[in-house]
Write a protein that holds these residues in place. Structure first.
Motif, PDB file in Angstrom:
ATOM      1  N   ARG A 170       0.124   2.998 -16.925  1.00 39.49           N
ATOM      2  CA  ARG A 170      -0.247   3.250 -15.542  1.00 39.49           C
ATOM      3  C   ARG A 170      -1.420   2.349 -15.173  1.00 39.49           C
ATOM      4  NH1 ARG A 170      -0.256   9.303 -14.424  1.00 39.49           N
ATOM      5  NH2 ARG A 170      -1.568   9.275 -16.239  1.00 39.49           N
ATOM      6  N   LEU A 171      -1.294   1.630 -14.053  1.00 42.65           N
ATOM      7  CA  LEU A 171      -2.381   0.794 -13.570  1.00 42.65           C
ATOM      8  C   LEU A 171      -3.414   1.669 -12.862  1.00 42.65           C
ATOM      9  CD1 LEU A 171      -0.393  -2.261 -12.162  1.00 42.65           C
ATOM     10  CD2 LEU A 171      -1.326  -1.922 -14.453  1.00 42.65           C
ATOM     11  N   GLU A 172      -4.562   1.094 -12.577  1.00 41.65           N
ATOM     12  CA  GLU A 172      -5.616   1.833 -11.890  1.00 41.65           C
ATOM     13  C   GLU A 172      -5.148   2.224 -10.494  1.00 41.65           C
ATOM     14  OE1 GLU A 172      -8.761   2.957 -12.803  1.00 41.65           O
ATOM     15  OE2 GLU A 172      -7.961   2.472 -14.774  1.00 41.65           O
ATOM     16  N   PRO A 173      -5.426   3.442 -10.073  1.00 42.38           N
ATOM     17  CA  PRO A 173      -5.077   3.848  -8.706  1.00 42.38           C
ATOM     18  C   PRO A 173      -5.788   2.963  -7.683  1.00 42.38           C
ATOM     19  CG  PRO A 173      -5.734   5.738 -10.019  1.00 42.38           C
ATOM     20  CD  PRO A 173      -6.054   4.517 -10.828  1.00 42.38           C
ATOM     21  N   GLU A 174      -5.112   2.711  -6.567  1.00 45.49           N
ATOM     22  CA  GLU A 174      -5.716   1.932  -5.489  1.00 45.49           C
ATOM     23  C   GLU A 174      -5.393   2.601  -4.161  1.00 45.49           C
ATOM     24  OE1 GLU A 174      -3.363  -1.759  -4.289  1.00 45.49           O
ATOM     25  OE2 GLU A 174      -2.686  -1.446  -6.356  1.00 45.49           O
ATOM     26  N   LEU A 175      -6.208   2.307  -3.173  1.00 44.87           N
ATOM     27  CA  LEU A 175      -5.974   2.845  -1.841  1.00 44.87           C
ATOM     28  C   LEU A 175      -5.229   1.811  -1.008  1.00 44.87           C
ATOM     29  CD1 LEU A 175      -9.396   4.575  -1.115  1.00 44.87           C
ATOM     30  CD2 LEU A 175      -7.208   5.672  -1.627  1.00 44.87           C
ATOM     31  N   VAL A 176      -4.155   2.251  -0.353  1.00 42.03           N
ATOM     32  CA  VAL A 176      -3.401   1.405   0.568  1.00 42.03           C
ATOM     33  C   VAL A 176      -3.760   1.868   1.969  1.00 42.03           C
ATOM     34  CG1 VAL A 176      -1.114   0.724   1.357  1.00 42.03           C
ATOM     35  CG2 VAL A 176      -1.538   1.058  -1.093  1.00 42.03           C
ATOM     36  N   VAL A 177      -4.357   0.972   2.739  1.00 35.65           N
ATOM     37  CA  VAL A 177      -4.787   1.305   4.093  1.00 35.65           C
ATOM     38  C   VAL A 177      -3.711   0.877   5.092  1.00 35.65           C
ATOM     39  CG1 VAL A 177      -7.228   1.136   3.483  1.00 35.65           C
ATOM     40  CG2 VAL A 177      -6.031  -0.872   4.376  1.00 35.65           C
TER      41      VAL A 177
ATOM     42  N   LYS B 129       2.546  -0.515   6.295  1.00 41.78           N
ATOM     43  CA  LYS B 129       3.161  -0.575   7.632  1.00 41.78           C
ATOM     44  C   LYS B 129       3.478   0.825   8.164  1.00 41.78           C
ATOM     45  CE  LYS B 129       5.103  -5.142   6.827  1.00 41.78           C
ATOM     46  NZ  LYS B 129       6.310  -5.897   6.482  1.00 41.78           N
ATOM     47  N   ALA B 130       3.969   1.714   7.310  1.00 42.98           N
ATOM     48  CA  ALA B 130       4.299   3.079   7.740  1.00 42.98           C
ATOM     49  C   ALA B 130       3.047   3.858   8.128  1.00 42.98           C
ATOM     50  CB  ALA B 130       5.051   3.814   6.632  1.00 42.98           C
ATOM     51  N   LEU B 131       1.929   3.601   7.462  1.00 38.80           N
ATOM     52  CA  LEU B 131       0.695   4.328   7.760  1.00 38.80           C
ATOM     53  C   LEU B 131       0.145   4.014   9.145  1.00 38.80           C
ATOM     54  CD1 LEU B 131      -1.151   4.202   4.318  1.00 38.80           C
ATOM     55  CD2 LEU B 131      -0.133   6.202   5.438  1.00 38.80           C
ATOM     56  N   VAL B 132       0.577   2.920   9.751  1.00 41.43           N
ATOM     57  CA  VAL B 132       0.173   2.624  11.122  1.00 41.43           C
ATOM     58  C   VAL B 132       0.703   3.714  12.051  1.00 41.43           C
ATOM     59  CG1 VAL B 132       0.433   0.999  13.044  1.00 41.43           C
ATOM     60  CG2 VAL B 132       0.044   0.140  10.707  1.00 41.43           C
ATOM     61  N   TYR B 133       1.942   4.130  11.835  1.00 37.01           N
ATOM     62  CA  TYR B 133       2.582   5.136  12.689  1.00 37.01           C
ATOM     63  C   TYR B 133       2.289   6.570  12.233  1.00 37.01           C
ATOM     64  CZ  TYR B 133       4.928   0.975  14.252  1.00 37.01           C
ATOM     65  OH  TYR B 133       5.182  -0.278  14.743  1.00 37.01           O
ATOM     66  N   TYR B 134       2.069   6.739  10.942  1.00 35.78           N
ATOM     67  CA  TYR B 134       1.774   8.060  10.368  1.00 35.78           C
ATOM     68  C   TYR B 134       0.336   8.069   9.850  1.00 35.78           C
ATOM     69  CZ  TYR B 134       6.804   8.449  10.715  1.00 35.78           C
ATOM     70  OH  TYR B 134       8.086   8.471  11.195  1.00 35.78           O
ATOM     71  N   TYR B 135      -0.569   7.614  10.704  1.00 37.09           N
ATOM     72  CA  TYR B 135      -1.954   7.377  10.313  1.00 37.09           C
ATOM     73  C   TYR B 135      -2.702   8.597   9.792  1.00 37.09           C
ATOM     74  CZ  TYR B 135      -3.132   9.003  15.039  1.00 37.09           C
ATOM     75  OH  TYR B 135      -3.267   9.744  16.183  1.00 37.09           O
TER      76      TYR B 135
ATOM     77  N   GLU C  80      -8.862   5.653   5.597  1.00 39.74           N
ATOM     78  CA  GLU C  80      -9.312   5.330   4.239  1.00 39.74           C
ATOM     79  C   GLU C  80      -8.158   4.935   3.326  1.00 39.74           C
ATOM     80  OE1 GLU C  80     -11.994   8.071   2.340  1.00 39.74           O
ATOM     81  OE2 GLU C  80     -13.151   8.310   4.169  1.00 39.74           O
ATOM     82  N   GLY C  81      -6.969   5.465   3.582  1.00 34.54           N
ATOM     83  CA  GLY C  81      -5.797   5.018   2.838  1.00 34.54           C
ATOM     84  C   GLY C  81      -5.153   6.086   1.988  1.00 34.54           C
ATOM     85  N   ALA C  82      -3.912   5.800   1.630  1.00 33.20           N
ATOM     86  CA  ALA C  82      -3.133   6.639   0.725  1.00 33.20           C
ATOM     87  C   ALA C  82      -3.319   6.108  -0.697  1.00 33.20           C
ATOM     88  CB  ALA C  82      -1.658   6.610   1.107  1.00 33.20           C
ATOM     89  N   LEU C  83      -3.218   6.994  -1.663  1.00 34.44           N
ATOM     90  CA  LEU C  83      -3.391   6.611  -3.059  1.00 34.44           C
ATOM     91  C   LEU C  83      -2.085   6.041  -3.601  1.00 34.44           C
ATOM     92  CD1 LEU C  83      -5.572   6.753  -5.268  1.00 34.44           C
ATOM     93  CD2 LEU C  83      -4.574   8.928  -5.970  1.00 34.44           C
ATOM     94  N   PHE C  84      -2.153   4.870  -4.220  1.00 35.02           N
ATOM     95  CA  PHE C  84      -0.976   4.213  -4.782  1.00 35.02           C
ATOM     96  C   PHE C  84      -1.239   3.955  -6.259  1.00 35.02           C
ATOM     97  CE2 PHE C  84       1.603   0.534  -5.916  1.00 35.02           C
ATOM     98  CZ  PHE C  84       2.835   0.889  -5.397  1.00 35.02           C
ATOM     99  N   ILE C  85      -0.319   4.420  -7.105  1.00 32.48           N
ATOM    100  CA  ILE C  85      -0.448   4.216  -8.546  1.00 32.48           C
ATOM    101  C   ILE C  85       0.830   3.574  -9.046  1.00 32.48           C
ATOM    102  CG2 ILE C  85      -0.884   5.270 -10.787  1.00 32.48           C
ATOM    103  CD1 ILE C  85      -1.602   7.487  -8.007  1.00 32.48           C
ATOM    104  N   GLU C  86       0.708   2.379  -9.583  1.00 32.31           N
ATOM    105  CA  GLU C  86       1.854   1.668 -10.149  1.00 32.31           C
ATOM    106  C   GLU C  86       1.923   1.970 -11.640  1.00 32.31           C
ATOM    107  OE1 GLU C  86       3.443  -2.909 -10.824  1.00 32.31           O
ATOM    108  OE2 GLU C  86       1.699  -2.556  -9.561  1.00 32.31           O
ATOM    109  N   ALA C  87       3.141   2.195 -12.137  1.00 32.15           N
ATOM    110  CA  ALA C  87       3.317   2.495 -13.555  1.00 32.15           C
ATOM    111  C   ALA C  87       4.611   1.873 -14.061  1.00 32.15           C
ATOM    112  CB  ALA C  87       3.342   3.996 -13.786  1.00 32.15           C
ATOM    113  N   ASP C  88       4.631   1.562 -15.332  1.00 33.36           N
ATOM    114  CA  ASP C  88       5.825   1.064 -16.018  1.00 33.36           C
ATOM    115  C   ASP C  88       6.071   1.931 -17.234  1.00 33.36           C
ATOM    116  OD1 ASP C  88       6.573  -1.360 -14.546  1.00 33.36           O
ATOM    117  OD2 ASP C  88       4.647  -2.141 -15.244  1.00 33.36           O
ATOM    118  N   ALA C  89       7.336   2.178 -17.520  1.00 29.37           N
ATOM    119  CA  ALA C  89       7.710   2.956 -18.706  1.00 29.37           C
ATOM    120  C   ALA C  89       8.558   2.067 -19.625  1.00 29.37           C
ATOM    121  CB  ALA C  89       8.479   4.206 -18.306  1.00 29.37           C
TER     122      ALA C  89
END
Length: 145
Positions: free
Chosen positions: A14-21, A73-79, A100-109
């Motif tokens: 799992r990569l470090e969590p990041e905020l997507v604004v 792009k979706a967060l513009v409409y669902y801010y 401030e943004g939604a939390l995004f966590i990228e992971a590989d298995a």
């Protein structure tokens, strides 16, 4: 391939969590939750996990980058989903639409979906490795992906 049993080990990186604004500026405002949405018994996160099989048209593309860009792009409409839940007087909840943004966590298995067979049904092996624990509802991202 034979289905993987729940006792087999699944390794997740799992990569470090990041905020997507939001991709564009959004209103900076507060929205009171309705009395139905503001019930004490509803103050928890509901974990959901979705799996997607390989699609040949995605060859050479980074699925995480595509999801990250689409989310912005979706967060513009669902801010409001890019905001934070705040508690006001008398414990009344509001959404602070602050972008401030939604939390995004990228992971590989280290497995493919084919190794789990034709259908995935609960209980899913190693679910705790795949889901990210967000502690608390207040002042935390409303959406985690």
């Amino acid at each position: 391939m034979a289905p993987q049993s729940a006792s087999q080990v699944l390794t997740v990186r799992r990569l470090e969590p990041e905020l997507v604004v939001p991709a564009k500026p959004t209103p900076n405002e507060s929205k009171l939750l309705s009395d139905i949405d503001d019930q004490e018994s509803l103050r928890f996160h509901i974990p959901v996990i979705q799996f997607y099989r390989y699609n040949p048209c995605m060859h050479g593309k980074d699925p995480a980058m595509i999801i990250r860009d689409a989310l912005a792009k979706a967060l513009v409409y669902y801010y409001p989903l890019a905001g934070r839940l705040r508690e006001g007087p008398n414990r009344k909840l509001t959404v602070d639409c602050n972008g401030e943004g939604a939390l995004f966590i990228e992971a590989d298995a280290d497995v493919s979906l084919d190794e789990f067979g034709d259908t995935l049904q609960p209980p899913f092996p190693c679910l705790d490795q795949l889901l990210y624990d967000v502690s608390g509802m207040l002042n935390s991202p409303l959406l985690s992906i």
